[in-house]
Write an enzyme that holds these catalytic residues in place. Structure first.
Site, PDB file in Angstrom:
ATOM      1  N   ARG A   1       0.817  -1.217   0.000  1.00  0.00           N
ATOM      2  CA  ARG A   1       0.000   0.000   0.000  1.00  0.00           C
ATOM      3  C   ARG A   1       0.853   1.271   0.000  1.00  0.00           C
ATOM      4  O   ARG A   1       0.389   2.302  -0.461  1.00  0.00           O
ATOM      5  CB  ARG A   1      -0.958  -0.003   1.193  1.00  0.00           C
ATOM      6  CG  ARG A   1      -2.174  -0.888   0.953  1.00  0.00           C
ATOM      7  CD  ARG A   1      -3.095  -0.879   2.138  1.00  0.00           C
ATOM      8  NE  ARG A   1      -4.423  -1.395   1.798  1.00  0.00           N
ATOM      9  CZ  ARG A   1      -5.405  -1.524   2.659  1.00  0.00           C
ATOM     10  NH1 ARG A   1      -5.237  -1.160   3.919  1.00  0.00           N
ATOM     11  NH2 ARG A   1      -6.572  -1.979   2.276  1.00  0.00           N
TER      12      ARG A   1
ATOM     13  N   LYS B   1     -17.504 -14.662   5.851  1.00  0.00           N
ATOM     14  CA  LYS B   1     -18.827 -14.083   6.139  1.00  0.00           C
ATOM     15  C   LYS B   1     -19.674 -13.875   4.888  1.00  0.00           C
ATOM     16  O   LYS B   1     -19.386 -13.027   4.052  1.00  0.00           O
ATOM     17  CB  LYS B   1     -18.656 -12.754   6.872  1.00  0.00           C
ATOM     18  CG  LYS B   1     -18.179 -12.946   8.297  1.00  0.00           C
ATOM     19  CD  LYS B   1     -18.114 -11.638   9.056  1.00  0.00           C
ATOM     20  CE  LYS B   1     -19.478 -11.146   9.488  1.00  0.00           C
ATOM     21  NZ  LYS B   1     -19.366  -9.833  10.171  1.00  0.00           N
TER      22      LYS B   1
ATOM     23  N   GLY C   1      -8.027  -7.844   0.508  1.00  0.00           N
ATOM     24  CA  GLY C   1      -7.041  -8.276   1.481  1.00  0.00           C
ATOM     25  C   GLY C   1      -6.639  -9.741   1.446  1.00  0.00           C
ATOM     26  O   GLY C   1      -5.509 -10.065   1.072  1.00  0.00           O
TER      27      GLY C   1
ATOM     28  N   GLY D   1     -12.819  -3.923   1.420  1.00  0.00           N
ATOM     29  CA  GLY D   1     -14.172  -3.384   1.529  1.00  0.00           C
ATOM     30  C   GLY D   1     -14.487  -2.395   0.413  1.00  0.00           C
ATOM     31  O   GLY D   1     -15.597  -2.366  -0.122  1.00  0.00           O
TER      32      GLY D   1
HETATM   33  C1  3PG Z   1      -8.774  -1.534   4.995  1.00  0.00           C
HETATM   34  O1  3PG Z   1      -7.719  -1.990   5.412  1.00  0.00           O
HETATM   35  O2  3PG Z   1      -9.733  -2.235   4.673  1.00  0.00           O
HETATM   36  C2  3PG Z   1      -8.868  -0.063   4.800  1.00  0.00           C
HETATM   37  O3  3PG Z   1      -7.675   0.573   5.138  1.00  0.00           O
HETATM   38  C3  3PG Z   1     -10.028   0.498   5.573  1.00  0.00           C
HETATM   39  O4  3PG Z   1      -9.875   0.256   6.936  1.00  0.00           O
HETATM   40  P1  3PG Z   1     -11.152   0.192   7.876  1.00  0.00           P
HETATM   41  O5  3PG Z   1     -11.911  -1.026   7.455  1.00  0.00           O
HETATM   42  O6  3PG Z   1     -10.638   0.141   9.281  1.00  0.00           O
HETATM   43  O7  3PG Z   1     -11.972   1.436   7.614  1.00  0.00           O
END
Ligand code: 3PG
Ligand code: MG
Length: 377
Positions: A39, A176, A331, A354
């Site tokens: 990142r 999930k 991720g 997300g």
């Molecule tokens: C992530 O790692 O998914 C993003 O940096 C967002 O982080 P968060 O889900 O804590 O908002």
């Protein structure tokens, strides 16, 4: 300008200007050491472009989920050190989430953030689904732009969503099902098939009337899964077999014992399904091999445990070998493809979990909408 969102060129002359760059440097850390700096490296094209054009650059990020107050466990110091190596001269503010105004999108915190800066760049794709102060606030007043990473992510993911080449095969997994139902619905509008693995497949199995033993299940989602199966039938492809861990076994600890065995779609009491089976891995690989567009989000099993990595590995290999356009959202699947050494054989690995799901589901993100409202847009 793409999708109505201003890009770096739309900032005008940046020479001598102070530019605030919101990045997503929320990197994985173990004992204070960065385990994957993807990142940070992904933001370099934007940081370098700004510096080459004479801007003074201040970056900011969140790290983890501190509770709105300074907390040494979430210090950005390791990020600051790595950034100093990769992009000398770029300043880094403290963890944005040390201030409760960040997640609350407090106008007072926005004012604090923009003070002293002439322009704003959002390159935090992974956080652009959050309507937080640093994401949606600065474009209200400052000339703003999407950085190179944000622009590229949007181009690729919306391209897959809106103009995929067919056959388009989407693969979803992870634990999930509640996180994925929205995106599954959205993808069923464009994808030819959705392959479902990971812990979430057991909620579907339950909806089909199978015995799932001690496997993960979200009981409140069984009806939604049933409705999806009724509506979309064969386009939802579930594994024909799974790998289970028997009584006494412990995930991540083979020395604890517990038998590992293949089953069809039903597992006896005391057994927990933790990977797709060899039959499903072969079937999934074949469908992936025929696809011209592939989108993968979520592992097929608990791949961190070598006893349950085969399904995820097979999918990763099929994605890597595919001649279609391959995109990995998020991720865990990105971590899996890296663990198997196949990352460079994929066309695009998203830096947002997300965020990529929400972009595909909604077709837009709060961070993009904010940039569209900037004074220079
Ligand atoms: C992530 O790692 O998914 C993003 O940096 C967002 O982080 P968060 O889900 O804590 O908002
Ligand atoms: Mg997250």
């Amino acid at each position: 300008m793409q999708f109505g969102v201003p890009e770096l060129e739309d900032l005008g002359d940046v020479a001598g200007k102070s530019v605030l760059v919101r990045a997503d440097f929320n990197v994985p850390l173990r004992d204070g050491v960065i385990t994957d700096d993807l990142r940070i490296r992904a933001a370099l094209p934007t940081l370098e472009w700004l510096q080459e054009h004479g801007a003074r650059v201040t970056a900011c990020t969140h790290l983890g989920r501190p509770k709105g107050a300074p907390d040494p466990a979430f210090s950005v110091e390791p990020v600051r050190a790595r950034l100093a190596e990769l992009a000398p001269g770029v300043e880094l503010l403290d963890n944005l989430r040390f201030n409760p105004g960040e997640t609350a999108n407090d106008p007072a915190f926005v004012a604090e953030l923009v003070a002293g800066h002439d322009m704003y760049v959002n390159d935090a794709f992974g956080a652009s689904h959050r309507a937080h102060a640093s994401i949606v606030g600065p474009p209200q007043t400052l000339p703003s732009a999407a950085g190179r990473l944000l622009a590229k992510e949007v181009e690729v993911l919306l391209g897959v969503r809106d103009e995929p080449k067919h056959p388009f095969v989407a693969i979803t997994g992870g634990s999930k099902v509640s996180d994925k139902l929205g995106v599954i619905r959205a993808l069923l509008g464009v994808a030819d098939q959705i392959l479902i693995g990971g812990g979430m497949c057991f909620t579907f199995f339950k909806a089909m009337g199978h015995q799932i033993g001690n496997s993960l299940c979200e009981d409140e989602q069984v009806d939604s899964c049933k409705a999806l199966l009724e509506e979309f039938g064969e386009r939802l492809v579930l594994p024909d077999d799974v790998v289970g861990l028997g009584p006494g076994g412990k995930i991540g600890d083979p020395s604890a014992g517990g038998e590992v065995r293949n089953f069809g779609r039903s597992l006896p009491d005391g057994w927990m399904g933790l990977d797709i089976g060899p039959g499903a891995a072969a079937a999934f690989s074949e469908l992936i091999g025929e696809a011209r567009t592939i989108l993968w989000n979520g592992p097929m099993g608990v791949f961190e445990d070598p006893r349950f990595e085969a399904g995820t590995r097979a999918v990763a290999e099929a994605v890597a070998e595919s001649r279609g356009f391959s995109v990995i959202g998020g991720g865990d699947s990105a971590a899996a493809i890296a663990q198997f050494g196949l990352a460079d054989r994929v066309d695009h690995i998203s830096t947002g979990g997300g965020a990529s799901l929400e972009l595909i589901e909604q077709g837009d993100l709060p961070g993009l909408a904010a940039l569209r409202g900037a004074p220079n847009a």
